[in-house]
Every structure is written in C-alpha cells, then in structure tokens.
Design a protein around this motif. Sequence first.
Motif, PDB file in Angstrom:
ATOM      1  N   VAL A  99       6.837   4.195   8.103  1.00  0.00           N
ATOM      2  CA  VAL A  99       6.306   5.371   7.440  1.00  0.00           C
ATOM      3  C   VAL A  99       5.235   4.910   6.470  1.00  0.00           C
ATOM      4  CG1 VAL A  99       8.441   6.655   7.677  1.00  0.00           C
ATOM      5  CG2 VAL A  99       8.071   5.275   5.640  1.00  0.00           C
ATOM      6  N   ASN A 100       4.490   5.847   5.970  1.00  0.00           N
ATOM      7  CA  ASN A 100       3.364   5.483   5.123  1.00  0.00           C
ATOM      8  C   ASN A 100       3.772   4.763   3.858  1.00  0.00           C
ATOM      9  OD1 ASN A 100       0.888   6.195   6.401  1.00  0.00           O
ATOM     10  ND2 ASN A 100       1.534   8.321   6.274  1.00  0.00           N
ATOM     11  N   THR A 101       5.013   4.885   3.452  1.00  0.00           N
ATOM     12  CA  THR A 101       5.430   4.183   2.247  1.00  0.00           C
ATOM     13  C   THR A 101       5.462   2.680   2.468  1.00  0.00           C
ATOM     14  OG1 THR A 101       7.748   4.401   2.855  1.00  0.00           O
ATOM     15  CG2 THR A 101       6.822   6.105   1.443  1.00  0.00           C
ATOM     16  N   ALA A 103       3.002   1.049   3.793  1.00  0.00           N
ATOM     17  CA  ALA A 103       1.628   0.612   3.949  1.00  0.00           C
ATOM     18  C   ALA A 103       1.264  -0.465   2.933  1.00  0.00           C
ATOM     19  CB  ALA A 103       0.683   1.806   3.794  1.00  0.00           C
ATOM     20  N   PHE A 105      -2.003  -2.530   1.301  1.00  0.00           N
ATOM     21  CA  PHE A 105      -3.441  -2.385   1.132  1.00  0.00           C
ATOM     22  C   PHE A 105      -4.131  -3.733   1.004  1.00  0.00           C
ATOM     23  CE2 PHE A 105      -4.444   2.111   0.561  1.00  0.00           C
ATOM     24  CZ  PHE A 105      -3.187   2.653   0.407  1.00  0.00           C
TER      25      PHE A 105
ATOM     26  N   ILE B  34       5.395   7.853  -3.766  1.00  0.00           N
ATOM     27  CA  ILE B  34       5.216   6.429  -3.978  1.00  0.00           C
ATOM     28  C   ILE B  34       4.407   6.195  -5.243  1.00  0.00           C
ATOM     29  CG2 ILE B  34       4.484   4.240  -2.912  1.00  0.00           C
ATOM     30  CD1 ILE B  34       4.215   7.319  -0.792  1.00  0.00           C
ATOM     31  N   TYR B  36       1.930   3.374  -7.015  1.00  0.00           N
ATOM     32  CA  TYR B  36       1.132   2.177  -6.792  1.00  0.00           C
ATOM     33  C   TYR B  36       0.540   1.692  -8.104  1.00  0.00           C
ATOM     34  CZ  TYR B  36       1.094   2.876  -1.704  1.00  0.00           C
ATOM     35  OH  TYR B  36       1.449   2.999  -0.386  1.00  0.00           O
ATOM     36  N   PRO B  44      -4.492  -1.151  -4.132  1.00  0.00           N
ATOM     37  CA  PRO B  44      -3.212  -0.649  -4.656  1.00  0.00           C
ATOM     38  C   PRO B  44      -2.037  -1.496  -4.178  1.00  0.00           C
ATOM     39  CG  PRO B  44      -4.538   1.149  -3.776  1.00  0.00           C
ATOM     40  CD  PRO B  44      -5.206  -0.126  -3.364  1.00  0.00           C
ATOM     41  N   ASP B  49       9.219   3.578  -4.273  1.00  0.00           N
ATOM     42  CA  ASP B  49       9.105   4.885  -3.640  1.00  0.00           C
ATOM     43  C   ASP B  49      10.423   5.638  -3.767  1.00  0.00           C
ATOM     44  OD1 ASP B  49       9.511   4.039  -0.066  1.00  0.00           O
ATOM     45  OD2 ASP B  49      10.681   3.487  -1.844  1.00  0.00           O
ATOM     46  N   LEU B 100      -1.573   9.238   3.071  1.00  0.00           N
ATOM     47  CA  LEU B 100      -1.080   9.307   1.706  1.00  0.00           C
ATOM     48  C   LEU B 100      -2.060  10.148   0.896  1.00  0.00           C
ATOM     49  CD1 LEU B 100      -0.212   5.534   1.275  1.00  0.00           C
ATOM     50  CD2 LEU B 100       1.449   7.385   1.374  1.00  0.00           C
TER      51      LEU B 100
END
Lengths: 114, 112
Positions: A99-101, A103, A105, B34, B36, B44, B49, B100
Amino acid sequence: DAGVTQSPTHLIKTRGQQVTLRCSPKSGHDTVSWYQQALGQGPQFIFQYYEEEERQRGNFPDRFSGHQFPNYSSELNVNALLLGDSALYLCASSPPGGVNTEAFFGQGTRLTVV
Amino acid sequence: GESVGLHLPTLSVQEGDNSIINCAYSNSASDYFIWYKQESGKGPQFIIDIRSNMDKRQGQRVTVLLNKTVKHLSLQIAATQPGDSAVYFCAETWTGFQKLVFGTGTRLLVSP
C-alpha cells in the motif's frame, strides 16, 4: 541497499526545453510514483507506474509523461518547460502488493527553469 | 475536493520538550494516514502511519493520534532533539487509491 536513487540531483533548463528525470526503485519494489514539490509546499502526485503502464494520474497536463522499464526503473519527461515547472521532483517506490504507506522516497531532482 | 492541511506552519521548541504537530483532513473515505519528515535537500522519510480503525499508534519517541470524528491527526514527538528539526508532512490515502495526498507541512525548529 541503495534505496530509491534519482538522477540528476540538480539541473537547470531554459523555458521551452524538454527534460528527462530518472529513478531507480528500491530493491524488490515494482511500483514507481512521481511527485512534484514546489518550494514550501507538500508533494503533489503526478502519476504512478506499474507493470510498465501508467496506473493513475494526477492533475498534470500532457506535457508530463513517463515510462517504466522492465527492470522497474522509470523516467519522467516534461516537454515545453514553463517557469512554473521549477520544483523538486520526487520518485517513490513501493513493493509488490504494497500500500502507499510503504512507499520509499528518493532524494529528488531539483529542476530550475529559467 | 479532498485536502490535507496543517494548523501551524512553524513550531519552535526547546530541546527536551515534547512537540505536537497537528493536521486536519477532509476526506472521510481516507483509511491510511502517514507522517513524513523531510530534512533540507532530502526526500520525505516515513515516520509512522495509522489506519482508520485505530485511534493511537506508538513508535520510537513518536505517537500518532487519529480523531475521525473531527477529522484530525496529530504527531507527538517526545523529548524533542535538535536532529528532529525538519518539515513534517501528514498525508492520506485510501484503499484502491494509488496516490498520497500531502498537506503543506509544518516546520519544526528545535533549539539546544
């Protein structure tokens, strides 16, 4: 593990030119998303690539396009650059079924359009 | 449309204090939130979360609280350190949605 790597780190382009930014995802990740972050703002979603296809797109014009390669790396292309395209461009990768959590960067590419 | 915003653009604290960073969201369909941390010149970095079926979640020196009734999210940092100085973003997403949605960020300044 090198994490998410982006290149170049900085570049300067002239209005009207075209630019290509590159991203290598974290090892084991197969999904890549691109974000634009203007100075003092939160990142804005551009699009996401999965299985070499654009899966979802944010509110960005067609001047913004992308590609994903079989090794999961990705490119972001911007045509006919405008001064307003100056921003930090972030790539995020996520694992299969994630899931996007989940991700991660990269450090971003700082694009300046003059 | 959906949005994620923050109440305070800058928060200044002394080393050792507890910090609280707040965030309001507008999309009641969001089920993942979430926090960051973004340091200057970096991307980030995931902090913690929380899912919408939880009210509280704790990590190392950090706690996230979720109040779905008023659509409010907060990040608490215990014993704040100078290394915590950064911009903090909250973000939301929801099942089946690929992106997001970030807020504009709060800058945390920690004085020694």
